[in-house]
Design a protein around this motif. Structure first.
Motif, PDB file in Angstrom:
ATOM      1  N   GLY A 183     -13.085 -25.825  -2.189  1.00  0.00           N
ATOM      2  CA  GLY A 183     -13.812 -25.040  -1.202  1.00  0.00           C
ATOM      3  C   GLY A 183     -13.039 -23.878  -0.610  1.00  0.00           C
ATOM      4  N   SER A 184     -11.752 -23.772  -0.894  1.00  0.00           N
ATOM      5  CA  SER A 184     -10.942 -22.670  -0.374  1.00  0.00           C
ATOM      6  C   SER A 184     -11.254 -21.386  -1.125  1.00  0.00           C
ATOM      7  N   LEU A 185     -10.959 -20.256  -0.490  1.00  0.00           N
ATOM      8  CA  LEU A 185     -11.199 -18.969  -1.131  1.00  0.00           C
ATOM      9  C   LEU A 185     -10.320 -18.815  -2.367  1.00  0.00           C
ATOM     10  N   CYS A 186     -10.917 -18.313  -3.431  1.00  0.00           N
ATOM     11  CA  CYS A 186     -10.165 -18.037  -4.654  1.00  0.00           C
ATOM     12  C   CYS A 186      -9.561 -16.639  -4.526  1.00  0.00           C
ATOM     13  N   LEU A 187      -8.229 -16.543  -4.503  1.00  0.00           N
ATOM     14  CA  LEU A 187      -7.532 -15.275  -4.282  1.00  0.00           C
ATOM     15  C   LEU A 187      -6.803 -14.857  -5.555  1.00  0.00           C
ATOM     16  N   GLY A 188      -7.138 -13.664  -6.047  1.00  0.00           N
ATOM     17  CA  GLY A 188      -6.547 -13.178  -7.282  1.00  0.00           C
ATOM     18  C   GLY A 188      -5.369 -12.246  -7.046  1.00  0.00           C
ATOM     19  N   MET A 189      -4.656 -11.964  -8.140  1.00  0.00           N
ATOM     20  CA  MET A 189      -3.520 -11.048  -8.120  1.00  0.00           C
ATOM     21  C   MET A 189      -3.898  -9.796  -8.908  1.00  0.00           C
ATOM     22  N   GLU A 190      -3.505  -8.631  -8.378  1.00  0.00           N
ATOM     23  CA  GLU A 190      -3.692  -7.379  -9.107  1.00  0.00           C
ATOM     24  C   GLU A 190      -2.429  -6.532  -9.011  1.00  0.00           C
ATOM     25  N   GLY A 191      -2.420  -5.433  -9.752  1.00  0.00           N
ATOM     26  CA  GLY A 191      -1.237  -4.606  -9.867  1.00  0.00           C
ATOM     27  C   GLY A 191      -0.699  -4.110  -8.545  1.00  0.00           C
ATOM     28  N   ALA A 192       0.630  -4.157  -8.394  1.00  0.00           N
ATOM     29  CA  ALA A 192       1.384  -3.643  -7.241  1.00  0.00           C
ATOM     30  C   ALA A 192       1.210  -4.475  -5.972  1.00  0.00           C
ATOM     31  N   GLY A 222      -2.651   7.424   0.118  1.00  0.00           N
ATOM     32  CA  GLY A 222      -1.475   8.143  -0.336  1.00  0.00           C
ATOM     33  C   GLY A 222      -1.724   8.848  -1.659  1.00  0.00           C
ATOM     34  N   ALA A 223      -0.722   8.806  -2.530  1.00  0.00           N
ATOM     35  CA  ALA A 223      -0.818   9.478  -3.821  1.00  0.00           C
ATOM     36  C   ALA A 223      -1.399   8.583  -4.902  1.00  0.00           C
ATOM     37  N   ASN A 224      -1.610   7.300  -4.584  1.00  0.00           N
ATOM     38  CA  ASN A 224      -2.153   6.375  -5.572  1.00  0.00           C
ATOM     39  C   ASN A 224      -2.679   5.144  -4.842  1.00  0.00           C
ATOM     40  N   ARG A 225      -3.955   4.857  -4.986  1.00  0.00           N
ATOM     41  CA  ARG A 225      -4.566   3.751  -4.253  1.00  0.00           C
ATOM     42  C   ARG A 225      -4.081   2.404  -4.764  1.00  0.00           C
ATOM     43  N   LEU A 226      -3.733   1.530  -3.832  1.00  0.00           N
ATOM     44  CA  LEU A 226      -3.431   0.143  -4.175  1.00  0.00           C
ATOM     45  C   LEU A 226      -4.725  -0.539  -4.604  1.00  0.00           C
ATOM     46  N   THR A 238       0.826  -1.206   0.000  1.00  0.00           N
ATOM     47  CA  THR A 238       0.000   0.000   0.000  1.00  0.00           C
ATOM     48  C   THR A 238       0.860   1.256   0.000  1.00  0.00           C
ATOM     49  N   ILE A 239       1.899   1.252   0.837  1.00  0.00           N
ATOM     50  CA  ILE A 239       2.803   2.410   0.923  1.00  0.00           C
ATOM     51  C   ILE A 239       3.557   2.611  -0.385  1.00  0.00           C
ATOM     52  N   GLU A 240       4.015   1.522  -0.983  1.00  0.00           N
ATOM     53  CA  GLU A 240       4.760   1.625  -2.229  1.00  0.00           C
ATOM     54  C   GLU A 240       3.874   2.158  -3.355  1.00  0.00           C
ATOM     55  N   ALA A 241       2.657   1.637  -3.468  1.00  0.00           N
ATOM     56  CA  ALA A 241       1.757   2.084  -4.536  1.00  0.00           C
ATOM     57  C   ALA A 241       1.416   3.557  -4.378  1.00  0.00           C
ATOM     58  N   GLY A 242       1.250   4.010  -3.139  1.00  0.00           N
ATOM     59  CA  GLY A 242       0.869   5.404  -2.873  1.00  0.00           C
ATOM     60  C   GLY A 242       2.039   6.338  -2.708  1.00  0.00           C
TER      61      GLY A 242
END
Length: 530
Positions: A105-114, A362-366, A65-69
């Motif tokens: 049955g496990s949660l499906c967890l995706g990947m997104e930018g940053a 910050g300056a850009n939302r994760l 979060t800090i890096e993206a923002g």
């Protein structure tokens, strides 16, 4: 005149989370200028970021979060966000919220930018917002009253400046007044200021303009996130193509087949949004078309049903494996300055969700931190209000004085909305410079709204234009003053970050004594709430 204990302006996830967490013995009123299912949240394709995987943790989420923002955060708020957010998401899972699951049955967890880990929970593939809003709507009690189709155009303040209600206008121009000791702004962002946006058409920054006119502090308005990939057909953006598509392996290519993110950032297509949006913008400036190549994604239409439907409706043949895209306004990092529970500097006025500036983006939302913010701050604010029972009981019997002295000149028809939006996109859009920003500021100031007529004498479309003008003025002035590039604020004439001067310094705006005031402050909350 109708009364409630709590008035919530807006109908998105932050609004509903606040409402459902409030005590059932409180009379809650939700007011929206559209319909209860007509919010940005309802349209949200992306998911909710939460460190729930075994190989993930809140420290990693905090760092991403800090890096993206770009470090422009209140770091304690960020840590609390990822910690409390994880707990809230796990509670939603326990409640039976319809998150997507794997075959085991496990949660499906995706990947997104940053993001450095797969931590994005989705519902219905790319319909997370709709599924979650429906889930929250089912949890609301009979103590919640809905007022739909009425635009809040003015915050009611007593002679001491305390916010004690709202004035609304329905589509016929009839004015209604509602009183409450707690008024919560959850009216979303301001994507409608721009000609290209992923936002719902009704999202034009009303909450920020309302708060500004009442004397609330606005900060970080220059930081606007432009989503890199909106469907682009016949010279117009048609809707969002979720970042999850790139998370599944889609590649950005130009019309010659070149991968445009090669050599631009180590994460390529999954670089922070401002990096990807800037590169697509540059390609388009060179006259090149940009596409998402989806050839590497198996079962695309099954994984992304709403995006697939949107493409078909706009004549895109998905069998060709390419989706034309262009950037558009997506999210405001700034807004109405709040403390840790959602209080503003105006007594009785609160804000949650995208309309608020909490310091977590910050300056850009994760990616996918926005729904998380709405859930966390909505719950926090509700818990604080629940603890104020004696105060609420006291105000139930008080007749507040209505202040209708704030006026505006009827000169609103001096600009056309489409022209206004195009000017914002060109001058205060993805890449900015002093010449264009100053020219746009001069144009805004030439419209010259005077304060000699009450808002309730205007028509809803005229009030809407006035609010758009206010927000444009705030955004443009902030963008002009920040002489560096950081996150979503990119200056062509100041292309580098300037940590020696600008790190964590915020440009703050307020409307005082009939004029706009602007100043710099490194710790806005310390100054306001000390």
């Amino acid at each position: 005149m109708k009364k409630a204990d709590v008035i919530i302006v807006g109908s998105g996830l932050a609004a509903l989370q606040t409402a459902r967490e409030l005590s059932p013995d409180l009379n809650v009123m939700i007011i929206t200028k559209g319909q209860r299912r007509g919010s940005n949240s309802y349209m949200a394709q992306g998911g909710i970021a939460a460190a729930v995987a075994k190989d993930d943790n809140i420290v990693k989420h905090f760092q991403d979060t800090i890096e993206a923002g770009r470090g422009h955060h209140l770091e304690d708020e960020v840590m609390d966000l990822v910690k409390e957010g994880r707990e809230i998401v796990l509670k939603l899972v326990t409640e039976g919220a319809p998150f997507d699951r794997n075959r085991d049955g496990s949660l499906c967890l995706g990947m997104e930018g940053a993001h450095s880990a797969s931590r994005i929970l989705h519902c219905g593939g790319d319909e997370t917002g709709r599924f979650l809003i429906e889930h929250l709507l089912k949890t609301l009690t009979d103590a919640v009253t809905w007022i739909e189709g009425e635009m809040v155009f003015e915050l009611i303040q007593d002679s001491n400046g305390r916010c004690s209600g709202v004035n609304t206008m329905d589509r016929s121009g009839t004015v209604h007044s509602y009183m409450a000791p707690c008024v919560v702004l959850a009216a979303g962002g301001a994507g409608g200021l721009y000609s290209s946006t992923s936002n719902h058409p009704t999202v034009t920054g009303d909450g920020m303009a309302l708060a500004f006119r009442a004397g609330a502090y606005i900060a970080d308005a220059e930081f606007i996130q432009f989503h890199p990939t909106l469907l682009y057909v016949d010279g117009k953006t048609k809707g969002l193509v979720s970042e999850a598509v790139r998370g599944e392996g889609a590649q950005l290519v130009n019309d010659t087949g070149e991968r445009i993110m090669e050599g631009i950032h180590p994460l390529k297509e999954l670089a922070p949004r401002h990096v990807v949006a800037q590169e697509i913008f540059k390609q388009r400036q060179m006259g090149k078309e940009v596409y998402l190549s989806i050839n590497l994604i198996n079962n695309f239409e099954e994984k992304f049903p709403s995006i697939s439907a949107m493409c078909r409706e706009n004549g895109i043949d998905l069998s060709r494996g390419k989706i034309p895209v262009s950037p558009g306004c997506h999210f405001m990092m700034g807004g109405v300055v709040i403390d840790s529970v959602g209080k503003t500097n105006i007594e009785g006025l609160f804000a949650v969700g995208e309309v608020a500036c909490s310091g977590v983006h910050g300056a850009n939302r994760l990616a996918s931190n926005s729904l998380l913010e709405g859930l966390v701050y909505g719950k926090r604010l509700a818990q604080w209000i629940n603890s104020q029972k004696n105060l609420l009981i006291q105000y139930r019997s008080v007749e507040s004085e209505i202040n209708k002295d704030i006026k505006v000149k009827r000169s609103i028809n001096t600009f056309e909305v489409k022209e206004f939006q195009a000017r914002m996109m060109d001058s205060a859009g993805i890449i900015r410079d002093e010449v264009k920003l100053q020219a746009h500021l001069n144009w805004l100031q030439s419209i010259d709204f005077q304060h000699d007529e009450r808002l309730d004498t205007l028509q809803p479309n005229e009030i809407q234009k006035y609010f758009m003008w206010i927000n444009s003025l705030i955004v443009t002035k902030a963008a002009l003053l920040r002489t560096e590039s950081r996150g979503g604020h990119i200056r062509d004439d100041f292309p580098e970050e300037n940590d020696s001067f600008w790190m964590k310094r915020r440009i703050v705006h307020a409307f005082k004594d009939g004029e706009m005031r602007t100043w710099l402050d490194e710790q806005v909350k310390t100054k306001i709430y000390a």
